[in-house]
Enzyme design. Structure first.
Site, mmCIF file in Angstrom:
data_model
loop_
_atom_site.group_PDB
_atom_site.id
_atom_site.type_symbol
_atom_site.label_atom_id
_atom_site.label_comp_id
_atom_site.label_asym_id
_atom_site.label_seq_id
_atom_site.Cartn_x
_atom_site.Cartn_y
_atom_site.Cartn_z
ATOM 1 N N ASP A 248 0.316 -7.512 1.784
ATOM 2 C CA ASP A 248 0.879 -6.104 1.430
ATOM 3 C C ASP A 248 1.930 -6.091 2.142
ATOM 4 O O ASP A 248 2.464 -5.504 2.925
ATOM 5 C CB ASP A 248 -0.192 -5.746 3.192
ATOM 6 C CG ASP A 248 -0.660 -3.913 2.677
ATOM 7 O OD1 ASP A 248 0.458 -3.430 2.058
ATOM 8 O OD2 ASP A 248 -0.026 -3.225 4.225
ATOM 9 N N HIS B 145 0.448 -1.400 -0.077
ATOM 10 C CA HIS B 145 -0.257 0.018 0.056
ATOM 11 C C HIS B 145 1.254 1.436 -0.174
ATOM 12 O O HIS B 145 0.076 2.376 -0.103
ATOM 13 C CB HIS B 145 -0.971 0.563 1.344
ATOM 14 C CG HIS B 145 -0.497 0.368 2.574
ATOM 15 N ND1 HIS B 145 -0.218 -0.716 3.074
ATOM 16 C CD2 HIS B 145 -0.400 1.330 3.187
ATOM 17 C CE1 HIS B 145 -0.041 -0.691 4.661
ATOM 18 N NE2 HIS B 145 0.394 0.898 4.403
ATOM 19 N N GLN C 225 1.245 6.441 12.024
ATOM 20 C CA GLN C 225 1.989 6.840 10.798
ATOM 21 C C GLN C 225 2.891 7.336 10.876
ATOM 22 O O GLN C 225 3.589 7.623 11.278
ATOM 23 C CB GLN C 225 0.211 8.414 10.947
ATOM 24 C CG GLN C 225 -0.946 8.616 10.852
ATOM 25 C CD GLN C 225 -1.039 8.001 11.815
ATOM 26 O OE1 GLN C 225 -0.987 8.022 12.762
ATOM 27 N NE2 GLN C 225 -2.845 6.850 12.120
ATOM 28 N N GLY C 226 3.338 6.722 9.590
ATOM 29 C CA GLY C 226 4.645 7.096 9.358
ATOM 30 C C GLY C 226 5.770 5.991 9.505
ATOM 31 O O GLY C 226 6.534 5.838 9.134
ATOM 32 N N ASP C 227 4.934 4.829 9.684
ATOM 33 C CA ASP C 227 5.662 3.417 10.013
ATOM 34 C C ASP C 227 4.988 2.873 8.937
ATOM 35 O O ASP C 227 5.844 1.335 8.710
ATOM 36 C CB ASP C 227 5.491 2.902 11.102
ATOM 37 C CG ASP C 227 6.025 3.965 12.129
ATOM 38 O OD1 ASP C 227 7.221 4.676 11.614
ATOM 39 O OD2 ASP C 227 5.587 4.494 13.603
ATOM 40 N N SER C 228 4.356 2.541 7.995
ATOM 41 C CA SER C 228 3.963 1.783 7.290
ATOM 42 C C SER C 228 4.909 1.302 6.223
ATOM 43 O O SER C 228 6.453 1.715 5.558
ATOM 44 C CB SER C 228 3.481 2.124 5.901
ATOM 45 O OG SER C 228 1.743 2.637 6.538
#
Length: 263
Positions: free
Chosen positions: A120, A75, A207-210
């Site tokens: 993913d 993603h 948020q930001g670690d994906s």
């Protein structure tokens, strides 16, 4: 439900990239889903502690799979094909460090059949190989898919926060598929996803670690990657553990794709 750990507000459409010692705004990669989950409840990692960690310019994390390949989340990227828009930052815990290594991408491979639910994972090929940094091997059996895991990233340190300058780390315990699915109302895909976190919350990717790795020590005391930061309901909320791509399930597919990319 906050599915992907994505940045909000302005950074959801123009993601922050640290370059030349200052914070600038760059457009996301073409075709990307604008994702990104930093580590809530973490502490600062030491320089060289996790040399395989990678920061990607679309606002995601990743791990150095080989000298030319970065393993991240599907993603985080667009469709499989040539892609020269991504910059990988490596070799530092401080994104503003003058010693940081930056390398552009030249190709992206997204998991075949990815449609936003499961599968993913993705590989990013770098234009030039990176030398002098350790890679992170992936788990190819379920032997290490339990216990206590390490998470690390430059994402938000609180839900709704922004990218961090310094790499943060934390540890989280395994949560069984059945328990995780009871929290998420059956949304977990047991064969493809693995959950980790505390029932009380407080520690999590965000948020930001994906795309970043979840890892632990193997029988030889070497780091092995067991998960890829994927999604969750908010960050570090009670009874909502982080959901990660279960690397062992996709290990052979990842290895085959890596071989096809010359890595």
């Amino acid at each position: 439900m906050v599915r992907w750990r994505t940045l909000t507000g302005l950074l959801a459409t123009a993601l922050a990239v640290v370059t030349a010692g200052s914070l600038t705004i760059a457009a996301p990669a073409a075709g990307a889903d604008n994702p990104t989950p930093t580590v809530v409840g973490g502490t600062r990692a030491a320089q060289g502690e996790f040399p395989f960690m990678v920061r990607l310019s679309m606002g995601c994390g990743g791990a150095l799979y080989s000298s030319r390949l970065v393993l991240t989340a599907a993603h985080c990227v667009g469709a499989t094909g040539t892609n020269t828009s991504i910059t990988a930052t490596l070799g530092t815990v401080d994104l503003q460090s003058s010693s940081r290594i930056t390398v552009r991408s030249n190709y992206v491979y997204r998991a075949p059949g990815y449609n936003g639910s499961g599968r993913d994972w993705a590989l990013i090929r770098l234009a030039t190989p990176v030398t002098g940094l350790s890679t992170l091997k992936i788990a190819n059996t379920t032997a290490y898919d339990s216990g206590t895991f390490t998470i690390a990233g430059w994402g938000a340190a609180r839900e709704g926060g922004g990218q961090q300058r310094y790499l943060l780390k934390a540890t989280v315990p395994f949560v069984s598929d059945s328990t995780c699915n009871s929290y998420y109302g059956g949304e977990i895909i047991p064969a493809q996803e693995i959950c980790a976190g505390y029932a009380a919350g407080g520690v999590d990717t965000c948020q930001g670690d994906s795309g970043g790795p979840m890892f632990r020590r193997d029988a030889s005391n070497a780091w092995v990657q067991v998960g890829i930061v994927s999604w969750g309901n908010g960050c570090a909320r009670p009874n909502y553990p982080g959901v990660y791509t279960q690397v062992s399930y996709f290990a052979s597919s990842i290895a085959s794709a890596a071989a096809s990319l010359g890595g």
